[in-house]
Design an enzyme around this catalytic site. Structure first.
Site, PDB file in Angstrom:
ATOM      1  N   ASP A 174      -8.079  -5.325   0.286  1.00 43.16           N
ATOM      2  CA  ASP A 174      -8.660  -6.089  -0.815  1.00 43.16           C
ATOM      3  C   ASP A 174      -8.351  -7.579  -0.739  1.00 43.16           C
ATOM      4  O   ASP A 174      -9.151  -8.402  -1.188  1.00 43.16           O
ATOM      5  CB  ASP A 174      -8.155  -5.545  -2.153  1.00 43.16           C
ATOM      6  CG  ASP A 174      -8.685  -4.155  -2.453  1.00 43.16           C
ATOM      7  OD1 ASP A 174      -9.868  -3.917  -2.196  1.00 43.16           O
ATOM      8  OD2 ASP A 174      -7.906  -3.313  -2.940  1.00 43.16           O
TER       9      ASP A 174
ATOM     10  N   HIS B  39       0.856  -1.174   0.000  1.00 47.85           N
ATOM     11  CA  HIS B  39       0.000   0.000   0.000  1.00 47.85           C
ATOM     12  C   HIS B  39       0.895   1.227   0.000  1.00 47.85           C
ATOM     13  O   HIS B  39       1.914   1.270   0.694  1.00 47.85           O
ATOM     14  CB  HIS B  39      -0.909  -0.003   1.231  1.00 47.85           C
ATOM     15  CG  HIS B  39      -2.021   0.995   1.175  1.00 47.85           C
ATOM     16  ND1 HIS B  39      -1.821   2.338   1.434  1.00 47.85           N
ATOM     17  CD2 HIS B  39      -3.337   0.857   0.875  1.00 47.85           C
ATOM     18  CE1 HIS B  39      -2.981   2.975   1.312  1.00 47.85           C
ATOM     19  NE2 HIS B  39      -3.911   2.104   0.972  1.00 47.85           N
TER      20      HIS B  39
END
Length: 370
Positions: free
Chosen positions: A313, A261
């Protein structure tokens, strides 16, 4: 003279002041108007978080009931919108369909061009009510299935899951789905939120800003990652098979979605841990411990090989699969959950606006003669 410092991807560039949310990476906390998002997911419902994001404080029981009544009063999609969406190609990407539907809804809002906080708040409520219906029923139409209207006896999240799957969820399914909506509800300034604020900074309308966010979220480097995760997981029947798939991708220098991320970098995404726990509960209830074990094995591979942690996710995808949500709707569900946060940002941008107008570092030629 313009400041010509160049930061690729605007990484760590502060573009806005906001009282909505903040990613406290060092404290491993996602702050929503002063509250820890993960703590909120453990004790309140998505509708409460939406009220917090849009209203600035957690709603008390009376305010919460008013929000629920307001949402129910805004249920319903114009027949002409459904008719138009049903005429789109059956293979159309569902985010493209959703973007079209939101744009079409704008034409039916009499307050479209009123940017006041009061009008924007009402528009946000309308979008919260209607986007889940667009997500679920546009897919049903393109699948040749009848639309499902929201039911008065189901909660906001229960209604959404019912329309997505065609069956009434049990208490565990509804609660875990609700937690996923909270996890996706707001996350400071990702690409889609920035896109919405840039559009809003021109004093364009809320529907246009949210439609722009849909276009941004479609990309698999952003929201589309959850669909890519499920496609990868579906190729493996065992932990060993998933490890082989991942090692092959790494050897070919392919990107593995669901890991890493831009903000968290070498830290765990707190929302991923929330959804990992949700997957554990759901897998146990549905007799799918194998899926949980496969996902945990994939997490271990990426930690060992690349020192990368899963993001939201990675674990939201198998949760949605076990809930019976069609894979093409994973990213539209993400957008539906993020609607509360997006609308909060549009309201804030309009309230104290400054047009976004950055400069560039020019690298082309000069002095050419025609």
């Amino acid at each position: 003279m313009a400041d010509e410092r160049y930061v690729p991807g605007l990484e760590n560039v502060v573009a806005s002041e906001t009282s909505i949310s903040y990613l406290d990476v060092e404290g491993e906390e996602i702050v929503l108007r002063g509250y820890d998002l993960i703590e909120l997911a453990g004790c309140v419902a998505y509708i409460d978080v939406a009220g917090l994001l849009l209203g600035g404080s957690l709603p008390d029981p009376e305010h919460r009931a008013a929000i629920e009544r307001g949402l129910q009063s805004e249920y319903g999609i114009p027949e002409a919108v459904y008719d138009m969406l049903g005429r789109l190609p059956k293979g159309a990407h569902r985010m493209d369909v959703l973007r079209t539907g939101i744009s079409a809804l704008a034409s039916y809002d009499g307050e479209l061009d009123d940017p006041s906080e009061e009008a924007n708040g009402r528009k946000a409520l309308r979008l919260l009510a209607k986007v889940p219906q667009l997500v679920a029923n546009s897919h049903r139409l393109l699948q040749g299935q009848p639309i499902l209207e929201p039911r008065g006896d189901l909660s906001y999240s229960g209604n959404f899951l019912y329309m997505l799957t065609g069956r009434e969820p049990d208490a565990l399914e509804e609660r875990l789905f609700d937690q996923s909506l909270i996890a996706y509800s707001e996350h400071e300034m990702p690409n889609s939120t920035f896109a919405a604020r840039v559009i809003a900074s021109t004093m364009s309308d809320m529907y246009g800003a949210v439609a722009g966010a849909v276009a941004s979220l479609k990309g698999n480097l952003h929201g589309g990652a959850n669909e890519a995760v499920m496609e990868m997981l579906s190729e493996a029947e065992t932990a060993e098979e998933l490890e082989a798939i991942m090692l092959g991708k790494l050897a070919r220098k392919e990107r593995i979605m669901g890991f890493g991320h831009r903000v968290y970098m070498r830290k765990a995404d707190p929302r991923a841990l929330l959804m990992k726990e949700a997957l554990s509960k759901l897998a146990a209830a549905k007799g799918r411990q194998d899926l949980y074990d496969i996902c945990a094995a994939g997490e271990a591979v990426m930690k060992r090989e690349k020192n990368l942690y899963p993001n939201l996710d990675y674990y939201a995808a198998p949760v949605y699969a076990l809930l019976g949500i069609p894979v093409p709707l994973f990213t539209p569900v993400f957008l539906a959950a993020r609607t509360a946060g997006l609308c909060a940002h549009v309201i804030e941008q309009h309230a104290r606006n400054r047009l976004f107008r950055p400069r560039v570092r020019y690298t082309g030629p000069r002095g050419l003669q025609p």
